[in-house]
Every structure is written in structure tokens, then in C-alpha cells.
Design an enzyme around this catalytic site. Structure first.
Site, PDB file in Angstrom:
ATOM      1  N   ARG A  14       0.758  -1.237  -0.266  1.00  0.00           N
ATOM      2  CA  ARG A  14      -0.276  -0.224   0.062  1.00  0.00           C
ATOM      3  C   ARG A  14       0.621   1.621   0.260  1.00  0.00           C
ATOM      4  NH1 ARG A  14      -4.024  -0.258  -2.509  1.00  0.00           N
ATOM      5  NH2 ARG A  14      -4.273   1.828  -1.686  1.00  0.00           N
ATOM      6  N   CYS A 159       1.053   8.082  10.502  1.00  0.00           N
ATOM      7  CA  CYS A 159      -0.016   8.750   9.322  1.00  0.00           C
ATOM      8  C   CYS A 159      -0.864   9.571  10.819  1.00  0.00           C
ATOM      9  CB  CYS A 159      -0.325   7.912   8.558  1.00  0.00           C
ATOM     10  SG  CYS A 159      -1.450   6.657   9.661  1.00  0.00           S
ATOM     11  N   THR A 160      -0.891   8.727  11.706  1.00  0.00           N
ATOM     12  CA  THR A 160      -1.300   9.246  12.911  1.00  0.00           C
ATOM     13  C   THR A 160      -0.911  10.637  13.945  1.00  0.00           C
ATOM     14  OG1 THR A 160      -1.077   7.434  14.134  1.00  0.00           O
ATOM     15  CG2 THR A 160      -3.129   7.606  13.270  1.00  0.00           C
ATOM     16  N   THR A 218      -2.391   0.949  21.151  1.00  0.00           N
ATOM     17  CA  THR A 218      -1.932   2.721  19.796  1.00  0.00           C
ATOM     18  C   THR A 218      -0.740   2.774  20.837  1.00  0.00           C
ATOM     19  OG1 THR A 218      -2.245   4.862  18.822  1.00  0.00           O
ATOM     20  CG2 THR A 218      -3.537   3.841  20.615  1.00  0.00           C
ATOM     21  N   ASN A 322      -5.032   8.291   5.283  1.00  0.00           N
ATOM     22  CA  ASN A 322      -3.856   7.793   6.219  1.00  0.00           C
ATOM     23  C   ASN A 322      -2.703   6.877   5.097  1.00  0.00           C
ATOM     24  OD1 ASN A 322      -6.677   5.982   6.951  1.00  0.00           O
ATOM     25  ND2 ASN A 322      -5.468   4.601   5.998  1.00  0.00           N
TER      26      ASN A 322
END
Length: 360
Positions: A14, A159-160, A218, A322
């Protein structure tokens, strides 16, 4: 730079494919040249999934497989299929930087063999398993100024982290953050099965990704604290996966040191987006998540979702793609880092790095 930064890509899933597409679609394609890709998959599948993507649409160009690689818009990119990527023919390549996009290498012990095999430097597409596992971690626009030529393994964070750190940094510098709670609503990922199955040691991740909202662990709080160490102990986070293919959101709830109101917060973010338009954006439209698919910003502030309670408790909603946003940030970090080890640094990259460093 007078000559393009020469990069290789390890892992063409991805993020690897998004990095290549982002270079062709979003960035100055003359500033970075992809000289090789290492990926176990066959060439026909690689070409097909680059040309046709269920999330980001049809590639606006032509991708073909040839005997030893991919031909993208008429440019040949050699591909090799080293089962052990550390044994790839890196020494035979004339390149400056490896973009490690497989997500499989998060420790120094796993990354060092790449260096030993001939990779001059590595930019990793994950936050690593701890600060000691990489030489430096970068959130573009926050701490690019800390990049230097002596570093060999650098992380582009997650990404976060890229989405929320610029927002918290603005809040903290403008109003002071006493504490914050972050809730990530993240699209499904490939560590979840389509149907229930023995897929993960986390039992929640054995459940069908497309049938449930699934709470997951997370490390976002730790990632924020790595970037903004003065907020250590004041950030908590949780995450849930939601059954959509792409685009995520973070709900930021922050206890502020100084009073504010929704209009003041809107002004703060609008001005920040004006200064760093490639990093941040604001919207006052009634959006749904799909509207941010293929959006290259790190974060988009939903102005219509800003709330303030009792003058010092703010609640925000931050959208981000994301995949696409993070792929673009990897390229930004690669260029910023290249400005440190190149003989002829790009003056624009150097200026941005200096501003980011002074404002962090």
C-alpha cells in the site's frame, strides 16, 4: 538540488505504491528518481496494482511490466525479488536513500543489515519500536531541522502522528496544552481479516474488519511524546478501526492553559494552514470521510466540528488520508534529509527546515 535524489523502494504494498504514485502525481517528479524496487510479488501483479487501485483510482499514466522491472510513463524501474531484502543487490545500485515501505523492519537489528549490504541511508515508513531503534524520527513541518548527514536510519513516524502532532503543537504554542486525549477512528488495515479467523494474537483483530468497529491498541501517545517531549505524561490515546477502506480521523480533546473560543481556534488553524499549505488544511464544509480520499495534507481541520466547553476544554476533529498523506510526507522528509547530505542542498527545503526547527 542540481541532480535528483536517487531512491530505492523496499516493499511495494500500500505505502510503496502510494509513494511511487505520489511522486508522479503530487511532487516535483524531477527532484526524486526511483532507481529500483524490491518486492516479492510478480511483475505483472505489480504493474496491474499500480495501474488500477480500488482506493486511489486508475493511475493517470501508463504502467507496464517488462523483463526486469516496471515501465512507468515510459521510464524503466528495475525490480528485484530478494526474499531476504538485506541480501538484495544494493551495492550495485547508484542511489542515495532506501525508502523502507514494507513495515516489516522496526528495530535497528533488522535495519542494520540493509546498511551492511550497501544501503547508504534508510527512511522507514513506521515509527520503529522505540526511539533507540532509529537515529531520528521526523514529523514533517515540526522537526525537520534535526536531520543531518551523520544519520543513517530515520523514521517518518506514522500517519496518525503526522496528523495530530502539528495540531497539538499549534494548540500548545498558542494556548498551552495541560492534557489531551486522542481518539483515532482508523480505516481497516491488513492485520485484520475480511472474515473471522486466526489472524492475530490480539483477539479483537481476529474479527471481521468489514462487519464491526474494532478497538485496537495504539502507540500514538508515545509517538506524540517523542515529538513533543515537554508534553510527556499529559497525552493519552485510544484507537478503533472502522469498516472503510481509507481515510481516518482523530478526535482531539484538550484541556488548555488559557481560555479560548471556537472562533479563536478557527483563526489559529486557518492562519497555520496559510503558512504551511502543503501540510495543513481547513474546511467549513459538511464533509464525510470519503471526501478526503487522495488528499495529500497531513491533517485537515474540520472547522464545523470545533467545540469549546467552559472556555478551556477544546474538542476538534482532524481528517487525514492515512495512505496518501503519509506517502507524500515520506517524500517531503526524503527531500529535507537530502538537503543535509547533498553537496548542493535545495534552498527551499533548507529554509523550511530552519523555520520548522525554530518553531518546534
Amino acid at each position: 538540488m542540481s541532480s535528483p535524489l536517487r531512491v530505492a523502494i523496499n516493499g511495494y504494498g500500500r505505502i510503496g505504491r502510494c509513494v511511487l504514485r505520489a511522486l508522479m502525481e503530487s511532487h516535483d517528479r524531477d527532484s526524486i528518481k526511483v532507481v529500483a524496487i524490491n518486492e516479492p510479488a510478480d511483475l505483472e501483479s505489480m504493474a496491474y496494482l499500480t495501474q488500477y487501485d480500488s482506493t486511489h483510482g486508475v493511475f493517470p499514466g501508463r504502467v507496464q511490466a517488462f523483463d526486469h522491472g516496471l515501465r512507468v510513463n515510459g521510464e524503466d524501474i528495475p525490480v528485484f525479488h530478494a526474499a531476504d531484502p538485506a541480501r538484495g543487490p544494493w551495492k550495485s545500485l547508484d542511489f542515495d536513500l532506501l525508502l523502507e515501505c514494507s513495515g516489516a523492519f522496526g528495530t535497528r537489528a533488522k535495519l542494520q543489515p540493509f546498511i551492511d549490504a550497501g544501503c547508504p541511508r534508510i527512511l522507514v515508513s513506521n515509527p520503529g519500536h522505540g526511539a533507540a531503534e532509529v537515529d531520528y524520527t521526523v514529523v514533517h513541518g515540526i522537526n525537520d531541522g534535526g536531520l543531518n548527514a551523520d544519520q543513517r536510519i530515520v523514521s517518518a513516524a506514522s500517519c496518525t502522528t503526522n496528523a495530530v502532532v502539528p495540531v497539538l503543537d499549534l494548540l500548545d504554542r498558542g494556548l498551552g496544552v495541560r492534557s489531551a486525549f486522542l481518539t483515532t477512528l482508523h480505516s481497516v488495515m491488513n492485520d485484520q481479516p475480511m472474515i473471522d479467523g486466526y489472524h492475530h494474537t490480539d483477539l479483537r483483530r481476529t474479527r471481521s474488519a468489514m462487519q464491526s468497529i474494532v478497538p485496537v491498541a495504539t502507540g500514538l501517545a508515545q509517538g506524540v511524546e517523542r515529538m513533543l517531549p515537554h508534553l510527556a505524561g499529559r497525552i493519552q490515546a485510544k484507537a478503533v478501526r472502522v469498516p472503510i477502506l481509507n481515510v481516518s480521523a482523530i478526535e482531539v480533546s484538550a484541556n488548555l492553559a488559557r481560555p479560548t473560543d471556537p472562533q479563536a481556534l478557527k483563526t489559529l488553524f486557518i492562519e497555520a494552514a496559510r503558512i504551511q499549505p502543503n501540510l495543513l488544511a481547513c474546511t467549513d464544509q459538511p464533509h464525510a470521510s470519503i471526501d478526503f480520499n487522495h488528499d495529500a495534507h497531513s491533517a485537515v481541520i474540520d472547522l464545523g466540528q470545533i467545540r469549546v466547553n467552559n472556555g478551556d476544554f477544546a474538542n476538534l476533529l482532524v481528517w487525514f488520508d492515512n495512505e496518501w498523506g503519509f506517502a507524500n510526507r515520506m517524500l517531503d522528509v526524503a527531500q529535507a534529509w537530502a538537503g543535509q547530505f547533498s553537496d548542493n542542498p535545495d534552498p527551499v527545503t533548507a529554509e523550511i527546515a530552519q523555520i520548522s526547527s525554530s518553531g518546534a
